[in-house]
Write a protein that holds these residues in place. Structure first.
Motif, PDB file in Angstrom:
ATOM      1  N   ARG A  52       0.835  -1.206   0.000  1.00  0.00           N
ATOM      2  CA  ARG A  52       0.000   0.000   0.000  1.00  0.00           C
ATOM      3  C   ARG A  52       0.872   1.259   0.000  1.00  0.00           C
ATOM      4  O   ARG A  52       0.627   2.205  -0.753  1.00  0.00           O
ATOM      5  N   ALA A  53       1.887   1.242   0.846  1.00  0.00           N
ATOM      6  CA  ALA A  53       2.791   2.396   0.909  1.00  0.00           C
ATOM      7  C   ALA A  53       3.547   2.553  -0.405  1.00  0.00           C
ATOM      8  O   ALA A  53       3.790   3.683  -0.866  1.00  0.00           O
ATOM      9  N   GLY A  54       3.935   1.428  -1.025  1.00  0.00           N
ATOM     10  CA  GLY A  54       4.644   1.485  -2.300  1.00  0.00           C
ATOM     11  C   GLY A  54       3.794   2.084  -3.404  1.00  0.00           C
ATOM     12  O   GLY A  54       4.286   2.880  -4.224  1.00  0.00           O
ATOM     13  N   VAL A  55       2.509   1.723  -3.460  1.00  0.00           N
ATOM     14  CA  VAL A  55       1.607   2.294  -4.457  1.00  0.00           C
ATOM     15  C   VAL A  55       1.512   3.805  -4.263  1.00  0.00           C
ATOM     16  O   VAL A  55       1.584   4.582  -5.226  1.00  0.00           O
ATOM     17  N   ALA A  56       1.383   4.235  -3.009  1.00  0.00           N
ATOM     18  CA  ALA A  56       1.298   5.666  -2.731  1.00  0.00           C
ATOM     19  C   ALA A  56       2.582   6.386  -3.120  1.00  0.00           C
ATOM     20  O   ALA A  56       2.546   7.471  -3.730  1.00  0.00           O
ATOM     21  N   THR A  57       3.723   5.775  -2.788  1.00  0.00           N
ATOM     22  CA  THR A  57       5.010   6.399  -3.112  1.00  0.00           C
ATOM     23  C   THR A  57       5.215   6.506  -4.614  1.00  0.00           C
ATOM     24  O   THR A  57       5.614   7.558  -5.140  1.00  0.00           O
ATOM     25  N   GLU A  58       4.952   5.417  -5.328  1.00  0.00           N
ATOM     26  CA  GLU A  58       5.158   5.428  -6.778  1.00  0.00           C
ATOM     27  C   GLU A  58       4.202   6.393  -7.477  1.00  0.00           C
ATOM     28  O   GLU A  58       4.565   7.061  -8.449  1.00  0.00           O
ATOM     29  N   THR A  59       2.969   6.473  -6.973  1.00  0.00           N
ATOM     30  CA  THR A  59       2.020   7.436  -7.537  1.00  0.00           C
ATOM     31  C   THR A  59       2.504   8.865  -7.293  1.00  0.00           C
ATOM     32  O   THR A  59       2.439   9.727  -8.184  1.00  0.00           O
ATOM     33  N   SER A  60       3.010   9.107  -6.090  1.00  0.00           N
ATOM     34  CA  SER A  60       3.536  10.424  -5.762  1.00  0.00           C
ATOM     35  C   SER A  60       4.726  10.778  -6.646  1.00  0.00           C
ATOM     36  O   SER A  60       4.814  11.898  -7.174  1.00  0.00           O
ATOM     37  N   LEU A  61       5.640   9.833  -6.827  1.00  0.00           N
ATOM     38  CA  LEU A  61       6.819  10.090  -7.660  1.00  0.00           C
ATOM     39  C   LEU A  61       6.417  10.316  -9.115  1.00  0.00           C
ATOM     40  O   LEU A  61       7.013  11.141  -9.814  1.00  0.00           O
ATOM     41  N   ALA A  62       5.404   9.581  -9.584  1.00  0.00           N
ATOM     42  CA  ALA A  62       4.928   9.778 -10.956  1.00  0.00           C
ATOM     43  C   ALA A  62       4.381  11.189 -11.140  1.00  0.00           C
ATOM     44  O   ALA A  62       4.671  11.864 -12.135  1.00  0.00           O
ATOM     45  N   ARG A 117      15.593   9.430  -3.977  1.00  0.00           N
ATOM     46  CA  ARG A 117      16.608   8.827  -3.114  1.00  0.00           C
ATOM     47  C   ARG A 117      16.012   8.374  -1.777  1.00  0.00           C
ATOM     48  O   ARG A 117      16.386   7.325  -1.243  1.00  0.00           O
ATOM     49  N   THR A 118      15.079   9.155  -1.258  1.00  0.00           N
ATOM     50  CA  THR A 118      14.408   8.757  -0.016  1.00  0.00           C
ATOM     51  C   THR A 118      13.634   7.456  -0.225  1.00  0.00           C
ATOM     52  O   THR A 118      13.684   6.541   0.608  1.00  0.00           O
ATOM     53  N   ALA A 119      12.933   7.367  -1.349  1.00  0.00           N
ATOM     54  CA  ALA A 119      12.200   6.147  -1.664  1.00  0.00           C
ATOM     55  C   ALA A 119      13.148   4.965  -1.839  1.00  0.00           C
ATOM     56  O   ALA A 119      12.872   3.851  -1.380  1.00  0.00           O
ATOM     57  N   GLY A 120      14.288   5.202  -2.505  1.00  0.00           N
ATOM     58  CA  GLY A 120      15.258   4.132  -2.706  1.00  0.00           C
ATOM     59  C   GLY A 120      15.756   3.561  -1.394  1.00  0.00           C
ATOM     60  O   GLY A 120      15.885   2.336  -1.241  1.00  0.00           O
ATOM     61  N   ASN A 121      16.028   4.411  -0.430  1.00  0.00           N
ATOM     62  CA  ASN A 121      16.486   3.940   0.883  1.00  0.00           C
ATOM     63  C   ASN A 121      15.402   3.135   1.591  1.00  0.00           C
ATOM     64  O   ASN A 121      15.684   2.107   2.226  1.00  0.00           O
ATOM     65  N   HIS A 122      14.163   3.595   1.480  1.00  0.00           N
ATOM     66  CA  HIS A 122      13.068   2.862   2.127  1.00  0.00           C
ATOM     67  C   HIS A 122      12.865   1.499   1.477  1.00  0.00           C
ATOM     68  O   HIS A 122      12.691   0.483   2.170  1.00  0.00           O
ATOM     69  N   LEU A 137      13.470  -9.290  -4.737  1.00  0.00           N
ATOM     70  CA  LEU A 137      14.069  -8.675  -5.914  1.00  0.00           C
ATOM     71  C   LEU A 137      13.212  -7.524  -6.431  1.00  0.00           C
ATOM     72  O   LEU A 137      13.748  -6.510  -6.907  1.00  0.00           O
ATOM     73  N   LEU A 138      11.886  -7.654  -6.346  1.00  0.00           N
ATOM     74  CA  LEU A 138      11.022  -6.565  -6.798  1.00  0.00           C
ATOM     75  C   LEU A 138      11.312  -5.291  -6.007  1.00  0.00           C
ATOM     76  O   LEU A 138      11.513  -4.222  -6.583  1.00  0.00           O
ATOM     77  N   TRP A 139      11.357  -5.398  -4.679  1.00  0.00           N
ATOM     78  CA  TRP A 139      11.633  -4.219  -3.850  1.00  0.00           C
ATOM     79  C   TRP A 139      13.065  -3.725  -4.070  1.00  0.00           C
ATOM     80  O   TRP A 139      13.311  -2.512  -4.094  1.00  0.00           O
ATOM     81  N   ALA A 140      13.991  -4.647  -4.258  1.00  0.00           N
ATOM     82  CA  ALA A 140      15.380  -4.249  -4.543  1.00  0.00           C
ATOM     83  C   ALA A 140      15.455  -3.504  -5.865  1.00  0.00           C
ATOM     84  O   ALA A 140      16.185  -2.512  -6.010  1.00  0.00           O
ATOM     85  N   SER A 141      14.702  -3.964  -6.852  1.00  0.00           N
ATOM     86  CA  SER A 141      14.684  -3.322  -8.157  1.00  0.00           C
ATOM     87  C   SER A 141      14.165  -1.895  -8.049  1.00  0.00           C
ATOM     88  O   SER A 141      14.718  -0.959  -8.643  1.00  0.00           O
ATOM     89  N   PHE A 145      16.305   1.449  -8.879  1.00  0.00           N
ATOM     90  CA  PHE A 145      15.780   2.436  -9.828  1.00  0.00           C
ATOM     91  C   PHE A 145      15.790   3.824  -9.198  1.00  0.00           C
ATOM     92  O   PHE A 145      16.323   4.781  -9.765  1.00  0.00           O
ATOM     93  N   CYS A 146      15.192   3.938  -8.012  1.00  0.00           N
ATOM     94  CA  CYS A 146      15.080   5.248  -7.366  1.00  0.00           C
ATOM     95  C   CYS A 146      16.436   5.806  -6.961  1.00  0.00           C
ATOM     96  O   CYS A 146      16.621   7.024  -6.917  1.00  0.00           O
ATOM     97  N   SER A 147      17.380   4.934  -6.693  1.00  0.00           N
ATOM     98  CA  SER A 147      18.705   5.381  -6.263  1.00  0.00           C
ATOM     99  C   SER A 147      19.569   5.841  -7.424  1.00  0.00           C
ATOM    100  O   SER A 147      20.596   6.492  -7.208  1.00  0.00           O
ATOM    101  N   ASN A 148      19.175   5.510  -8.664  1.00  0.00           N
ATOM    102  CA  ASN A 148      20.023   5.814  -9.814  1.00  0.00           C
ATOM    103  C   ASN A 148      19.363   6.667 -10.893  1.00  0.00           C
ATOM    104  O   ASN A 148      20.053   7.173 -11.778  1.00  0.00           O
ATOM    105  N   VAL A 149      18.046   6.802 -10.867  1.00  0.00           N
ATOM    106  CA  VAL A 149      17.371   7.569 -11.910  1.00  0.00           C
ATOM    107  C   VAL A 149      17.793   9.030 -11.815  1.00  0.00           C
ATOM    108  O   VAL A 149      18.084   9.546 -10.733  1.00  0.00           O
TER     109      VAL A 149
END
Length: 305
Positions: A52-62, A117-122, A137-141, A145-149
């Motif tokens: 749930r938190a991931g969906v919110a974070t990714e939507t926010s980043l989008a 970067r904050t999302a990548g650390n989380h 692996l999904l969460w690592a991916s 992504f967030c740490s390098n984009v």
């Protein structure tokens, strides 16, 4: 051998050739094919607080990327949110993308890269705690992504790969595959260096990377020996998909081989226990950073191929 610029899939075929004989499952591994080649997870995955938190974070980043005029990054995050929100995030390319998690309201202001970067650390923390190899692996991916984009350079590459369910694999088996990818990279680096003029700055870059990879291979061999495994040797005559006759073709060759190493580290991440996974996630960023430096786009799902 053709002198044409190799495709990513052709270059990853080098890793396939090197990996055959190391483990019986290497050719069939979902980490080698596309996300459409594996089935969904054996059991329904729970709708967790992390998802749930991931969906919110990714939507926010989008939304933040879209507001920053970075449509490519926005598209990648939208795909991430879609996968996390669907019933089975490991269903691959042909998944039912009907959302079972609704995103919460997302802010549309702020510094995008700082938020990435904050999302990548989380996500790294979530990945380390995951019990399912593929979800790890999904969460690592997502973390990588967030740490390098970046707001500069090519837009992320999306649409060709999606997470899938993975079988359980011994760590030493995954490390042997990674070692084969590093062996391939060494061969490609040496070949490319030999083709470049001494005045070409890419030659020095390749020489430095070669030293780093040799150090990495040595450490990996020591780990395998400590686990009573015989490290995969560097064999002569590895097939390369193209002759690096120019700086451009050399970069293309090296990018493909670096992305192969990235996928090898992804396989190690999936096979690692929680206390080992964080280190492997950090290692995923190294080949990706080199590929980006050579002109590669960030994959939408780093570590999956």
């Amino acid at each position: 051998m053709s002198s044409a610029t190799p495709s990513r899939r052709a270059v990853l075929g080098v890793g396939l050739a090197l990996g055959l004989g190391l483990t019986g499952c290497y050719r069939a591994s979902p980490l080698v094919g596309t996300g459409s080649q594996a089935g969904s997870s054996a059991t329904p995955l729970p709708i967790t607080a992390e998802r749930r938190a991931g969906v919110a974070t990714e939507t926010s980043l989008a939304e933040l990327a879209r507001a920053s005029g970075l449509a490519g990054i926005a598209a990648a995050h939208t795909i991430h949110a879609t996968v996390l929100a669907q019933a089975d995030p490991l269903a691959g390319r042909n998944a039912d993308t009907t959302a079972v998690i609704s995103p919460t309201a997302a802010p549309t202001s702020g510094n995008l890269i700082a938020a990435e970067r904050t999302a990548g650390n989380h996500y790294r923390t979530v990945a380390a705690a995951a019990t399912d190899p593929a979800m790890g692996l999904l969460w690592a991916s997502l973390s990588v992504f967030c740490s390098n984009v970046s707001a500069t350079g090519p837009a992320p590459r999306t649409g060709d790969v999606y997470p899938t369910a993975l079988p359980t694999e011994p760590l030493s088996s995954a490390q042997q595959v990674l070692l084969s990818r590093l062996n391939a990279l060494v061969t490609g680096l040496e070949w490319g260096i030999g083709q470049l003029a001494s005045s070409d700055p890419l030659r020095g870059q390749g020489q430095q990377r070669l030293q780093e990879v040799n150090t990495e291979r040595s450490a990996l061999r020591d780990e395998l020996r400590a686990a009573s495994a015989s490290p995969t040797p560097l064999l002569p005559g590895y097939p390369m998909p193209a002759t690096p006759s120019t700086s451009a073709s050399t970069k293309a060759l090296w990018v493909g081989l670096e992305l192969g190493v990235l996928a090898g580290w992804g396989r190690v991440v999936a096979a690692s226990s929680a206390d080992q996974r964080s280190t492997a996630i950090t290692a995923m960023s190294t080949p990706l950073a080199h590929a980006i430096r050579l002109g590669s786009a960030v994959p939408g799902w780093p570590g999956w191929v």
